[in-house]
Write a protein that holds these residues in place. Structure first.
Motif, PDB file in Angstrom:
ATOM      1  N   LEU A 223       0.972  -0.939   0.444  1.00  0.00           N
ATOM      2  CA  LEU A 223       0.144  -0.221   0.212  1.00  0.00           C
ATOM      3  C   LEU A 223       0.496   1.455  -0.264  1.00  0.00           C
ATOM      4  O   LEU A 223       0.444   2.386  -0.431  1.00  0.00           O
ATOM      5  N   SER A 237      -4.057 -10.126   5.746  1.00  0.00           N
ATOM      6  CA  SER A 237      -4.075  -8.986   6.621  1.00  0.00           C
ATOM      7  C   SER A 237      -5.455  -8.864   7.803  1.00  0.00           C
ATOM      8  O   SER A 237      -5.609  -8.689   8.550  1.00  0.00           O
ATOM      9  N   LEU A 247      -8.305  -1.326   5.010  1.00  0.00           N
ATOM     10  CA  LEU A 247      -8.625  -1.730   3.919  1.00  0.00           C
ATOM     11  C   LEU A 247      -9.856  -0.767   3.470  1.00  0.00           C
ATOM     12  O   LEU A 247     -10.320  -0.576   2.217  1.00  0.00           O
ATOM     13  N   VAL A 283     -14.655  -5.547   4.344  1.00  0.00           N
ATOM     14  CA  VAL A 283     -13.558  -4.720   3.289  1.00  0.00           C
ATOM     15  C   VAL A 283     -14.397  -4.986   1.692  1.00  0.00           C
ATOM     16  O   VAL A 283     -14.846  -6.169   2.345  1.00  0.00           O
TER      17      VAL A 283
END
Ligand SMILES: O=C(O)c1cccc(C(=O)CC[C@H]2O[C@@H](n3cnc4c(=O)[nH]cnc43)[C@H](O)[C@@H]2O)c1
Ligand SMILES: [Zn+2]
Length: 352
Positions: A223, A237, A247, A283
């Motif tokens: 990122l 994640s 996210l 997400v």
């Protein structure tokens, strides 16, 4: 995502998925070679260690770990030797996507692997573009390309990939994004920053693999250093609540490929897959097939797996399909068209 199941909704979700218009965002070019294509190429090139008997291929495509998967993957890469092999593979991949009602697909291609094996760059681009146009005309499936760096091949591969992606004389019309694949262990993401900087400056979207076989720090690196707009896999994640919140807040989609994660032993069992953790954290989850014949799956099966793990009915599955459209790099008109098609299909399916 809510469970829209209402009594007596005893419809067949699998049949619904088979006809549902879909977008596929994470599928590899060579990794999509069907047993028929692999056998045909293996018979053409008998010096290869890839079996030409489709039955033996199932055993050959059983992996002990991620490194073994990459070894086998590269043996299939070795079968793609001419521009005609490239064209045939690309066209056949599109046929298979169309069979599954995939209206739009972003296909990850590793041009470095072909140019380093002697295929001329211009001929390579012409082959994929020719197949893309033929597939759109004949099957109605729109293909776009993501060119990825095979990270383990180092900075030479990164330089060649960004050159092929940004040189105006070579860059194919269908190219929309820039990626990073291969093993993550021992291949830190930040070293690729200058190459992603150049790709993004040239107008390409950034979609590196990260957090498939290493921890959440790799996703942060993707990122922060690689400007990732979506993450390939992003499985780890789930271990970092702050990352999940980031996210979710930025609508950075995860390209989840459940069966792939089991086949490469990145996740132990489907029931331990973190897809539900992602959805519960808000997400944007998309479902994808990665290297379908190598993992004994296809996109429809991945949707069925996700429906089971998430407890979804038809409307929930349709929402998943719309997530992929939202996270795609289609223009707004194209997104609206496929979303409307998904809605119309779902409405007709659920009509009394
Ligand atoms: O082509 C070469 O000569 C070469 C030399 C060294 C290393 C490599 C690679 O690591 C190629 C890996 C290749 O694998 C593709 N791929 C397919 N599925 C996955 C996946 O689930 N996770 C990561 N990578 C995957 C990817 O496109 C890489 O380019 C090649
Ligand atoms: Zn992948």
């Amino acid at each position: 995502m809510t469970d829209h199941r209402t009594e007596p909704a005893l419809r067949d979700v699998h049949a619904f998925i088979a006809g549902l218009p879909k977008a596929e965002l994470h599928v590899h070019h060579v990794g999509s070679a069907s047993p028929r294509i692999v056998s045909e190429l293996a018979a053409r090139h008998p010096d290869s260690k890839v079996p030409s008997d489709p039955e033996a291929l199932a055993d050959y495509f059983t992996f002990t770990d991620f490194a073994h998967f990459i070894d086998v993957y590269l043996s299939v890469v070795d079968l793609i030797r001419t521009p005609e092999d490239v064209r045939l593979l690309t066209y056949e991949v599109a046929r298979e996507l169309a069979r599954q009602q995939v209206r739009y697909a972003e296909l990850t291609i590793t041009p470095f692997s072909s140019t380093r094996r002697g295929i001329d760059a211009r001929a390579f681009m012409d082959a994929i573009e020719d197949a893309r146009k033929a597939a759109e005309a004949e099957f109605g499936t729109v293909l776009r390309w993501c060119f990825d760096i095979p990270g383990e091949a180092g900075l030479e591969a990164a330089e060649e990939t960004v050159r092929l992606a940004t040189d105006d004389r070579l860059r194919p019309e269908g190219l929309v994004s820039f990626g990073l694949g291969g093993p993550e262990i021992g291949v830190p993401r930040p070293q690729f920053k200058p190459y992603f900087d150049r790709a993004v400056a040239a107008g390409l979207h950034s979609v590196p693999h990260a957090g498939e076989t290493t921890g959440p720090q790799t996703v942060w690196d993707a990122l922060v250093d690689l400007h990732a707009e979506r993450i390939g896999h992003g499985t780890s994640s789930a271990q970092d609540p702050r990352l999940l919140a980031h996210l979710a807040e930025r609508r950075i989609a995860l390209e989840v490929c459940p069966t792939s994660n089991i086949a490469t032993r990145a996740v132990r069992t489907l029931d331990e897959h973190p897809i539900k953790t992602f959805v519960d954290a808000g997400v944007l989850v998309t479902v994808n097939s990665d290297d379908p014949p190598m993992f004994g799956t296809d996109l429809n099966n991945e949707y069925a797996v996700a429906a089971r793990l998430l407890g979804l009915d038809e409307r929930g599955v349709a929402d998943l399909a719309k997530n992929a459209v939202e996270a795609s790099f289609l223009d707004l008109g194209g997104k609206a068209r496929i979303s409307a098609e998904i809605d119309a299909y779902t409405k007709a399916w659920l009509a009394p």
